[in-house]
Write an enzyme that holds these catalytic residues in place. Structure first.
Site, PDB file in Angstrom:
ATOM      1  N   GLY A   1       0.811  -1.217   0.000  1.00  0.00           N
ATOM      2  CA  GLY A   1       0.000   0.000   0.000  1.00  0.00           C
ATOM      3  C   GLY A   1       0.838   1.258   0.000  1.00  0.00           C
ATOM      4  O   GLY A   1       1.831   1.384  -0.727  1.00  0.00           O
ATOM      5  N   CYS A   2       0.458   2.208   0.843  1.00  0.00           N
ATOM      6  CA  CYS A   2       1.137   3.501   0.890  1.00  0.00           C
ATOM      7  C   CYS A   2       2.573   3.391   1.375  1.00  0.00           C
ATOM      8  O   CYS A   2       3.392   4.264   1.093  1.00  0.00           O
ATOM      9  CB  CYS A   2       0.360   4.460   1.789  1.00  0.00           C
ATOM     10  SG  CYS A   2      -1.290   4.883   1.177  1.00  0.00           S
ATOM     11  N   ALA A   3       2.901   2.344   2.114  1.00  0.00           N
ATOM     12  CA  ALA A   3       4.269   2.166   2.605  1.00  0.00           C
ATOM     13  C   ALA A   3       5.229   1.771   1.495  1.00  0.00           C
ATOM     14  O   ALA A   3       6.450   1.820   1.671  1.00  0.00           O
ATOM     15  CB  ALA A   3       4.309   1.107   3.708  1.00  0.00           C
ATOM     16  N   ALA A   4       4.695   1.381   0.340  1.00  0.00           N
ATOM     17  CA  ALA A   4       5.532   0.819  -0.716  1.00  0.00           C
ATOM     18  C   ALA A   4       6.498   1.837  -1.311  1.00  0.00           C
ATOM     19  O   ALA A   4       7.551   1.459  -1.823  1.00  0.00           O
ATOM     20  CB  ALA A   4       4.663   0.219  -1.816  1.00  0.00           C
TER      21      ALA A   4
END
Length: 354
Positions: A137-140
């Protein structure tokens, strides 16, 4: 040491404003018992405009997951190459100079990954390694920077290309009426970003250390419920408060490096929402102005998932960069709850070879 060079960023041409978002919520959910709360939460995101890959009339339809995923693939192929080429030009490299492509996305699915198509379509070398990351998700965005750093540490002569492609609008689910879903309908936007990590030379952040941290037993706080209709985004109401347990991980990473996380020269942080940035400012003990690049991304583009950290870094470049050897932190947050963090110094040594 590996250097994260200037990112290239592109957002689609279709724009939806905050006012249009609020009016759509009022007209489509007039009888929703929690509509006033949802409207207030959307307004409080600070998002003024978002960009989407289709006109809003098409976005609001749901022709089925198959058709939406075709749109994802077609739009990615149409839009990503130009962004990649700009990133390569900014890093002063050719496709043949790239040793690994790290592709991150959580808003569509392709197999083989877009990496295979890019290698063929843009004449990358056939022995280019491929690292697609689809479930962070956004951590990628932060994870991609860290994996590029790891790769270039293992192969000091190598260069890595990072590509983030997020079409969050293709995950809109008209039947999801929870307050969290309505909030997300006013928060997420579409965007593409790419950046090169050079093993030697280059202007940007000379990466020195990276780390990951997962808050125990929070894996169901941010997640997809995958159904026949596609990806249904689930957001727990506890997510905005996650900076209190994550800030110590950022402090610890800096401490291990002999730095103080509260006293760095620049911060490139994933802008999940204003509460995330406000709390991190509080728990890191840094002024709100430290996150101005992330706030600008949020205001102008909304939360563009894994592409946020690269866009925030692009804004630092646009401001003229930092002083040579200035110390900084980059961090992305996402499902898990996971933090992907890195530290580095600004380097203006474009022609440096050691």
């Amino acid at each position: 040491m590996a250097t994260l060079c200037r990112p290239a960023v592109s957002v689609p041409e279709y724009v939806i404003t905050m006012e249009e978002t609020l009016e759509l919520a009022r007209s489509r959910h007039a009888d929703h018992p929690q509509l006033p709360l949802a409207l207030r939460l959307i307004e409080n995101t600070g998002v003024r405009t978002r960009h989407i890959v289709q006109p809003i009339e098409e976005t609001l339809k749901h022709p089925g997951f198959e058709d939406r995923n075709k749109v994802y693939g077609n739009e990615a192929k149409a839009r990503v190459p130009a962004v990649v080429q700009r990133a390569l030009d900014d890093a002063e490299l050719l496709t043949t100079d790239i040793d690994v492509i790290i592709y991150v996305s959580c808003t569509g699915f392709m197999m083989p990954s877009l990496t295979a198509w890019l290698i063929n379509a843009m004449d990358f070398s056939s022995d280019t390694r491929q690292i697609p990351i689809a479930q962070l998700g956004c951590a990628a965005g932060g994870a991609a920077v860290n994996r590029a750093h790891d790769f270039c540490s293992a192969y000091p002569e190598a260069n890595a290309l990072i590509v983030a492609c997020e079409f969050c609008s293709l995950c809109y689910q008209p039947t999801d009426l929870g307050v969290g879903s309505l909030l997300c309908n006013g928060l997420f936007g579409d965007g593409i970003a790419a950046a090169v990590v050079r093993g030697k030379g280059g202007t940007g952040i000379k990466l020195e250390r990276n780390a990951s941290y997962l808050i125990p037993k929070t894996e169901d706080w941010i997640m997809y419920d995958v159904r026949a209709t596609g990806f249904h985004f689930l957001l727990d109401k506890r997510v905005p408060a996650t900076m209190e347990p994550l800030a110590p991980a950022l402090h610890n990473l800096a401490r291990q490096h002999g730095w103080n996380a509260s006293d760095l020269d620049f911060y490139i942080i994933h802008a999940g929402g204003p509460r995330i940035l406000d709390d991190l400012s509080k728990f890191l003990e840094v002024p709100p102005e430290a996150f101005r690049f992330s706030r600008a991304t949020l205001t102008e583009y909304g939360n563009i998932a894994s592409a946020v950290v690269l866009d925030a870094l692009r804004r630092l470049f646009d401001e003229g960069g930092a002083e040579n050897a200035a110390r900084g932190m980059l961090a992305g947050f996402g499902p898990g709850i996971t933090a992907e963090m890195s530290l580095g110094r600004w380097s203006n040594a474009t022609n440096e070879t050691t």
